[in-house]
Design a protein around this motif. Structure first.
Motif, PDB file in Angstrom:
ATOM      1  N   GLU A 123       0.854  -1.185   0.000  1.00 30.53           N
ATOM      2  CA  GLU A 123       0.000   0.000   0.000  1.00 30.53           C
ATOM      3  C   GLU A 123       0.894   1.240   0.000  1.00 30.53           C
ATOM      4  N   GLY A 124       0.720   2.080  -1.010  1.00 36.82           N
ATOM      5  CA  GLY A 124       1.505   3.303  -1.103  1.00 36.82           C
ATOM      6  C   GLY A 124       0.788   4.478  -0.459  1.00 36.82           C
ATOM      7  N   ALA A 125       1.573   5.391   0.096  1.00 30.91           N
ATOM      8  CA  ALA A 125       0.987   6.543   0.773  1.00 30.91           C
ATOM      9  C   ALA A 125       0.139   7.380  -0.170  1.00 30.91           C
ATOM     10  N   GLU A 126       0.598   7.520  -1.415  1.00 25.46           N
ATOM     11  CA  GLU A 126      -0.131   8.372  -2.365  1.00 25.46           C
ATOM     12  C   GLU A 126      -1.472   7.773  -2.756  1.00 25.46           C
ATOM     13  N   GLU A 127      -1.579   6.429  -2.703  1.00 26.13           N
ATOM     14  CA  GLU A 127      -2.829   5.780  -3.093  1.00 26.13           C
ATOM     15  C   GLU A 127      -3.983   6.171  -2.180  1.00 26.13           C
ATOM     16  N   ARG A 128      -3.686   6.279  -0.883  1.00 27.66           N
ATOM     17  CA  ARG A 128      -4.747   6.568   0.087  1.00 27.66           C
ATOM     18  C   ARG A 128      -5.420   7.902  -0.191  1.00 27.66           C
ATOM     19  N   ALA A 129      -4.675   8.831  -0.771  1.00 25.44           N
ATOM     20  CA  ALA A 129      -5.235  10.160  -1.014  1.00 25.44           C
ATOM     21  C   ALA A 129      -6.045  10.254  -2.299  1.00 25.44           C
ATOM     22  N   LEU A 130      -6.019   9.209  -3.121  1.00 27.72           N
ATOM     23  CA  LEU A 130      -6.665   9.278  -4.431  1.00 27.72           C
ATOM     24  C   LEU A 130      -8.146   8.942  -4.397  1.00 27.72           C
ATOM     25  N   GLY A 131      -8.589   8.248  -3.365  1.00 25.61           N
ATOM     26  CA  GLY A 131      -9.993   7.875  -3.291  1.00 25.61           C
ATOM     27  C   GLY A 131     -10.356   6.636  -4.088  1.00 25.61           C
TER      28      GLY A 131
END
Length: 496
Positions: free
Chosen positions: A203-211
């Motif tokens: 799980e990448g940190a940037e993925e969580r912010a993409l929705g």
């Protein structure tokens, strides 16, 4: 195709040349290493079988869409520290249910035909102790992982019978769908075919912010083929790979899967040892958001998708666009693979933004290497640059931190001595970017990071990778594992 008899391998096994293009089984008897993690040397006996007798009266799979597709269980850490999740997994034989009402002997991780899914986080370490409870040496390779050589699953680094080996995965890489599988030299095709495969999701940190879709709407799906005898046993040796008659999704034949009327993130993995999937959803849009190395720069609408052995593609399908009760069939050119049954309406806030992971600029390459995949006529064996695998030979020495272009050419053209043969190319340690195919832009969905690429007969592909990591030896090879076990593998060494 030639019909004369040729020699294949150091042991002088005999087969038809036609066998080169189709499944090859090279059986060896590796010596048990003196200690876990030590180097083992394979024996000289190479047995080539086409297994026509095994094709008699194959077992028929279940009726389509009568078996529910399971989601692989998630492994639980045995403990956690401030920066590490610690796991223990057994390599062990098991009797598993693949065909309904029938048990099949398998080789597994922790007793399940699709091994437990390890969920990791970017920049948080994972430590795994693998315990070998098989009756032969084996190992584990984290496919797509940026890991030190002692944790890579080098083909000659075997875990002895009854021994344990602890590896550490740093996860200093972007979020991606990876997988782990056996890489025991000369045995990996059989071991993977018999069940030694599982998901490893970062799980990448940037993925969580993409929705993007999450939770039960984020589903890993392992696709592969298989062939069964009348008693439900797995048949490895077939006349031709297309003779493997049963398509599996998460280890079950032609299953159905109930879904909400919502967006789903489907993580597709082809774990076959030879088969190329040509997938479609009956014309329904599949929005590809990621490939082997994680998110693409932007989503790519697809109505069809080619997935070669070891490749991954993440797609988002919006089932809310269809009425409750709709049934969407994911198909291959061979026929149906699985069915999605839309069962209920739910509140769904997931989205797919227009920008996912902007591409990083590539550094200036230090050199270009030329890699030829093909049958070496002098050896009558699968080879890279006309050389078959030799653990004592280093084929490329690369200074740590160097960026290189590799030009990969499939010499097994349609008009060659052996006819057209597809190959895939997999590079350990690093992800790469596809620069072009025969001078043309990469195919749709190839604009992100990859670790495995399909190379069609006569095709020439340029990739670029930056070899940053740890000093040591890693391998690169065709990931049609029936080619790999027959010699189509070489090694590189990262030097300080």
């Amino acid at each position: 195709m030639l019909n004369r008899r040729v020699l294949l391998g150091a042991g002088g096994a005999v087969a038809t040349a036609a066998a080169l293009a189709w499944p090859i089984r090279v059986a060896t008897r590796p010596e048990v290493p003196a200690a876990a993690g030590g180097h083992a040397h394979t024996g000289s006996e190479h047995i080539l079988r086409m297994g026509k007798a095994a094709m008699a009266a194959p077992r028929q799979a279940a009726e389509p869409f009568t078996v529910r597709m399971p989601v692989p269980q998630v492994a639980r850490p045995v403990r956690r520290t401030s920066d590490t999740d610690v796991y223990e997994l057994d390599l062990r034989p098991a009797q598993v249910e693949i065909l309904p009402g029938t048990t099949t002997a398998a080789l597994t991780y922790d007793g399940t035909f699709v091994g437990p899914t390890i969920k990791a986080k970017e920049n948080r370490k994972v430590q795994v102790t693998y315990v070998n409870r098989l009756d032969k040496p084996a190992n584990v390779h984290l496919h797509g992982g940026h890991v030190p050589p002692e944790s890579d699953g080098y083909p000659m680094d075997l875990i002895g019978i009854g021994s344990a080996h602890t590896v550490e995965y740093p996860n200093r890489q972007a979020g991606a769908t990876l997988w782990y599988h056996d890489h025991t030299h000369h045995q990996e095709a059989e071991h993977v075919y018999r069940g030694m495969h599982g998901f490893y999701l970062i799980e990448g940190a940037e993925e969580r912010a993409l929705g993007l879709p999450t939770g039960r709407h984020d589903v890993p799906i392992m696709l592969r083929d298989a062939h069964f005898d009348a008693a439900g046993g797995l048949i490895l040796d077939v006349e031709h790979p297309e003779a493997r008659s049963t398509l599996l999704a998460n280890g079950r034949p032609l299953p159905y899967f109930p879904v909400d009327a919502a967006k789903y993130r489907l993580r597709l993995l082809n774990s076959s040892i030879h088969k190329i999937f040509q997938l479609d959803l009956g014309g329904v849009e599949m929005l590809q958001i990621a490939s082997d190395g994680g998110l693409l720069p932007e989503p790519v609408p697809r109505t069809s998708l080619t997935l070669a052995p070891a490749e991954r593609a993440e797609i988002v399908v919006d089932f809310a666009r269809h009425p409750i009760g709709s049934k969407l069939v994911l198909s291959d050119t061979k026929g149906p693979v699985m069915r999605f049954d839309i069962t209920r309406r739910v509140f769904d806030t997931a989205r797919v933004p227009g920008t996912l992971r902007p591409p990083a600029a590539l550094p200036a390459p230090a050199t270009t290497r030329r890699i030829k995949l093909g049958v070496a006529p002098s050896k009558m064996a699968y080879a890279i640059n006309d050389l078959t695998w030799d653990e004592n030979r280093v084929d490329a020495r690369i200074p740590n931190g160097t960026s290189e272009i590799w030009e990969i050419y499939n010499a097994d053209t349609v008009d060659s001595e052996f006819g057209g043969i597809d190959h895939t190319f997999h590079l350990h340690l690093v992800q790469f970017r596809v620069l072009d195919r025969d001078g043309r832009p990469p195919l749709p969905g190839e604009s992100g990071w990859k670790d495995t690429v399909l190379v069609r007969p006569g095709e020439r592909i340029r990739i670029q990778a930056t070899f940053t990591g740890w000093p040591g030896r890693y391998v690169y090879h065709c990931h049609m594992q029936e080619h790999n076990v027959a010699g189509m593998m070489a090694q590189l060494e990262i030097v300080p």
